[in-house]
Design an enzyme around this catalytic site. Structure first.
Site, mmCIF file in Angstrom:
data_model
loop_
_atom_site.group_PDB
_atom_site.id
_atom_site.type_symbol
_atom_site.label_atom_id
_atom_site.label_comp_id
_atom_site.label_asym_id
_atom_site.label_seq_id
_atom_site.Cartn_x
_atom_site.Cartn_y
_atom_site.Cartn_z
ATOM 1 N N ASP A 104 4.810 8.157 1.300
ATOM 2 C CA ASP A 104 4.119 6.879 1.122
ATOM 3 C C ASP A 104 2.738 7.195 0.551
ATOM 4 O OD1 ASP A 104 3.594 4.205 1.097
ATOM 5 O OD2 ASP A 104 4.053 3.837 3.204
ATOM 6 N N ASP A 139 0.559 0.277 -3.637
ATOM 7 C CA ASP A 139 0.738 -1.170 -3.732
ATOM 8 C C ASP A 139 -0.347 -1.869 -2.920
ATOM 9 O OD1 ASP A 139 2.154 0.215 -1.661
ATOM 10 O OD2 ASP A 139 3.103 -1.654 -1.039
ATOM 11 N N GLY A 212 4.969 -5.110 3.518
ATOM 12 C CA GLY A 212 4.229 -6.170 4.223
ATOM 13 C C GLY A 212 5.006 -6.802 5.361
HETATM 14 N N1 GUN Z 1 4.537 0.931 5.105
HETATM 15 C C1 GUN Z 1 4.800 -0.197 5.804
HETATM 16 N N2 GUN Z 1 4.588 -1.286 5.025
HETATM 17 C C2 GUN Z 1 4.208 -0.840 3.837
HETATM 18 C C3 GUN Z 1 3.843 -1.494 2.599
HETATM 19 O O1 GUN Z 1 3.850 -2.717 2.477
HETATM 20 N N3 GUN Z 1 3.525 -0.671 1.554
HETATM 21 C C4 GUN Z 1 3.532 0.690 1.653
HETATM 22 N N4 GUN Z 1 3.226 1.427 0.579
HETATM 23 N N5 GUN Z 1 3.850 1.297 2.796
HETATM 24 C C5 GUN Z 1 4.180 0.552 3.862
#
Ligand code: GUN
Length: 711
Positions: A104, A139, A212
């Site tokens: 992430d 994002d 989200g």
């Molecule tokens: N991890 C949990 N929710 C999100 C999100 O909306 N975007 C990203 N990049 N990681 C997340």
């Protein structure tokens, strides 16, 4: 135990491709191709905190067969003691994990802690440099409590960052393209469309996570959560896996998978463990106060809750993390198996009783499924129903929600759209029916329990339409051996209840039988001697059943089928069921004994093809397809270079299809034609027309027979 070998990289040309190997409606068993192995989905990416490894990644690989995990590139980038070794040795060595590493980007940290100081391109290039398999662009987190304007800007800012991120990723780093939009279905659909189209010179996004949603899961706002999944799915390209960001509770797996989710990720296994909580497929249980285990696992085996409570805190956390991970993996295995055997919806239905909030969400989904409104969720559900094979073997357990199961809704919708009254009656007469005879009060197999009553009714009044009352509605007698109807499984009492008058009138109306006088008939004892004229009636009923099944399942005009079956002959099994239908010497088809569906033979494919010999429109054609209840045998237009192979009986692979009729149904017969309209083969579709236009890997049509074989 033998060491689990390192994975093989995919073929270079397959990098980032997703294929479906098995499906149940929107739910799919997929294979996602990466440089560190091929990932089978649906699966959960366990979250590994690079600073705090509750379960070692190596152990996940060796002991639990975890093929892919997720960690946070922002955390690694921010901490010098992780960043340098990651850049030096690569992420796989840093974590000591040979499988697929997903990362992430720091967006979630920005949601939890406020701004992050990393740049959009910077975080992607970092993920590329440390050798991540699937990274994530930065994002903009759209919280559910944000106003519409703020959410619009989260969607638009995220989509503006998409192409620069894809460009930075280059050729080898696959990227997640998150879908934001808060609770607004139109924004979710817009985001799905924008992110789905974004492309660099190398590729588009490989996976689309739905973002989200963590705040919704924390508050168990499941109805809104599933609404968001549907709205996002309405526009996300079908050939890309969908990931639910931050979802890892096994309770949510079956329904999410049934609605088309392929990937999950979560730290829940470790976070809940730290909190002294155990995951189960039905919910969460506190260790405190437990005398016995509600679910078992190899981690807990041989220990009592009391012994675990007495453990040192860290040791207990590790033990419970192992349990939680095991339970999570086991529930996913169960879901995958349910997709393979066509029972994922049934599992979602069962699990919905585990929590009132989940039940509320499930009831909302089935309401929407029945209404199919013209909105984002309705579009996704229409697609889900249309991609569900309506005919299936195996038992159909009765439940209060049985008539909302997608395959049953699909079958009922097809019957109501395409079934027609017979063109002529068994005594040679024609014209409208004199009456409807509703058979009631007997369980299947109806050919044993009710056939004599049907024949008797037809001898008495030849212009009779015979239907059967079932717990999922009224069906024409021609479908008596079609599963799900003939395999409804429940206590004797479900067959004894009389049909509610109002419901019966509504069902008859749906079949186009409204306004015709009806009688309810409760079949009695089978007479010892056959009635006079019974054979003629039986032959006519056989013909009706062939015409009805082909018109309903293959969309052929009943009038064409009446002509085609004028001189049909059928061969019967010892148990008096039709096994072969022929005209002259030509074998046309066989009704399948297991589920009552149709197995077409090459002779039948030729005849049905000749009714509609034009090729279907190409995917890139702008010509409108005329709407029709019976558009004809569903066709797949094959690329020129695949004709010699498919013509000899090889399967049709994705990537070699130039057009397809939109009414193709996965699991049902279709024919394969060339651009000049020539018949190449016939088989069973495994994909929808939309999928055929998008996928580049996997089997699209399982061929039964080629039409270009040399004798
Ligand atoms: N991890 C949990 N929710 C999100 C999100 O909306 N975007 C990203 N990049 N990681 C997340």
């Amino acid at each position: 135990m033998a060491k689990r070998p390192d994975p093989d990289p995919c073929r270079p040309q397959d990098l980032g491709l997703f294929e479906i190997v098995s499906r149940d409606g929107a739910a799919r068993i997929g294979k996602f191709h990466t440089n560190h192995g091929i990932l089978t989905t649906p699966m959960l990416l366990p979250v590994v905190n690079p600073n705090l490894r509750t379960i070692e990644p190596r152990e996940m690989w060796e002991r639990y067969g975890v093929d892919a995990l997720i960690t946070n590139s922002y955390v690694i980038w921010k901490h010098e003691k992780l960043r340098s070794p990651a850049l030096e040795k690569g992420i796989h060595e840093l974590l000591d994990f040979p499988g697929i590493v997903v990362t992430d980007s720091g967006t979630f940290q920005s949601y939890v802690y406020g701004d992050v100081e990393v740049g959009v391109e910077e975080i992607v290039s970092f993920q590329r440099e440390i050798g991540v398999d699937i990274g994530t662009m930065l994002d903009v987190f759209g919280r559910p409590d944000m106003g519409r304007e703020e959410l619009e800007s989260a969607v638009s800012e995220t989509s503006q960052r998409a192409v620069p991120s894809l460009e930075e990723a280059g050729e080898q780093l696959l990227l997640n393209g998150p879908i934001q939009g808060g609770l607004h279905h139109d924004l979710r659909a817009e985001a799905g469309g924008l992110m789905g189209l974004a492309e660099s010179e190398h590729r588009g996004f490989a996976v689309h996570p739905i973002g989200g949603i963590v705040p919704l899961m924390e508050k168990q706002r499941y109805r809104e959560l599933f609404g968001i999944i549907l709205a996002s799915r309405s526009t996300i390209p079908r050939n890309r896996p969908i990931h639910m960001f931050g979802c890892g509770h096994p309770l949510l797996f079956p329904l999410s998978i049934a609605l088309g989710v392929d990937l999950f990720d979560s730290a829940a296994y470790a976070l809940f463990a730290r909190d002294g909580r155990l995951l189960t497929p039905e919910g969460t249980v506190k260790l405190e106060g437990l005398r016995e285990w509600p679910t078992n696992s190899s981690a807990l085996f041989g220990k009592t809750p009391e012994q675990v409570r007495e453990m040192d805190r860290d040791e207990r956390t590790v033990l419970l993390s192992h349990h939680n991970l095991e339970v999570t993996q086991a529930e996913l295995a169960r879901c995958r198996e349910a997709v393979r055997n066509g029972t994922i919806w049934e599992l979602a239905e069962k699990r919905s009783h585990s929590s009132p909030r989940l039940r509320e969400a499930f009831l909302w989904v089935i309401d929407e499924l029945e209404e199919l409104e013209e909105n984002e969720a309705g579009n996704a559900l229409l697609d889900l129903m249309a991609s569900t094979n309506p005919v299936r073997g195996g038992g159909e357990p009765i439940s209060e929600d049985i008539d909302s199961r997608p395959h049953i809704l699909h079958m009922m919708a097809l019957i109501s759209l395409r079934w027609r009254l017979p063109g002529s009656w068994w005594d040679g007469s024609s014209g409208p029916p004199d009456r409807v005879v509703v058979l009631e009060g007997k369980p299947p197999p109806w050919r044993n329990t009710c056939l004599h009553t049907a024949v008797e009714a037809l001898i008495e009044v030849p212009k009779s339409v015979v239907v059967i009352s079932t717990p999922v509605g009224v069906i024409p007698f021609s479908f008596e051996d079609v599963s799900p109807f003939c395999h409804i499984d429940g206590p004797e009492a479900i067959w004894l209840d009389s049909t509610d008058d109002e419901q019966l009138s509504e069902d008859l109306e749906t079949l186009g039988l409204g306004g015709i006088p009806y009688v309810i008939s409760k079949p009695g004892e089978i007479p010892e001697n056959p009635l006079e004229g019974a054979m003629d009636v039986r032959l006519w009923m056989d013909r009706c059943s062939v015409v009805d099944k082909l018109s309903v399942l293959c969309a052929i005009k009943p009038s064409e089928l009446c002509e085609m079956t004028e001189n049909m002959e059928s061969r019967r099994s010892k148990t008096d069921r039709i096994i072969n239908v022929s005209v002259g010497d030509e074998h046309l088809l066989s009704p399948r004994l297991t589920d009552g569906g149709i197995s077409l033979a090459i002779g039948g494919a030729r005849k049905l093809h000749s009714i509609n010999p034009e090729p279907p429109l190409r995917f890139d054609s702008s010509e409108a397809i005329p709407e029709a209840d019976h558009p004809g045998m569903p066709r797949v237009l094959l690329s020129e270079d695949a004709i010699p192979f498919v013509g000899k009986g090889r399967n049709v692979m994705h990537g070699y299809i130039e057009g397809a009729d939109p009414h193709i149904i996965p699991g049902q017969p279709c024919i394969v034609v060339s651009s000049s309209g020539e018949l190449v083969a016939h088989g069973v579709a495994l994909s929808t027309a939309l999928e055929m236009s998008l996928f580049r890997k996997g089997i699209a049509v399982k061929i039964r027979d080629g039409a270009l074989k040399e004798d």
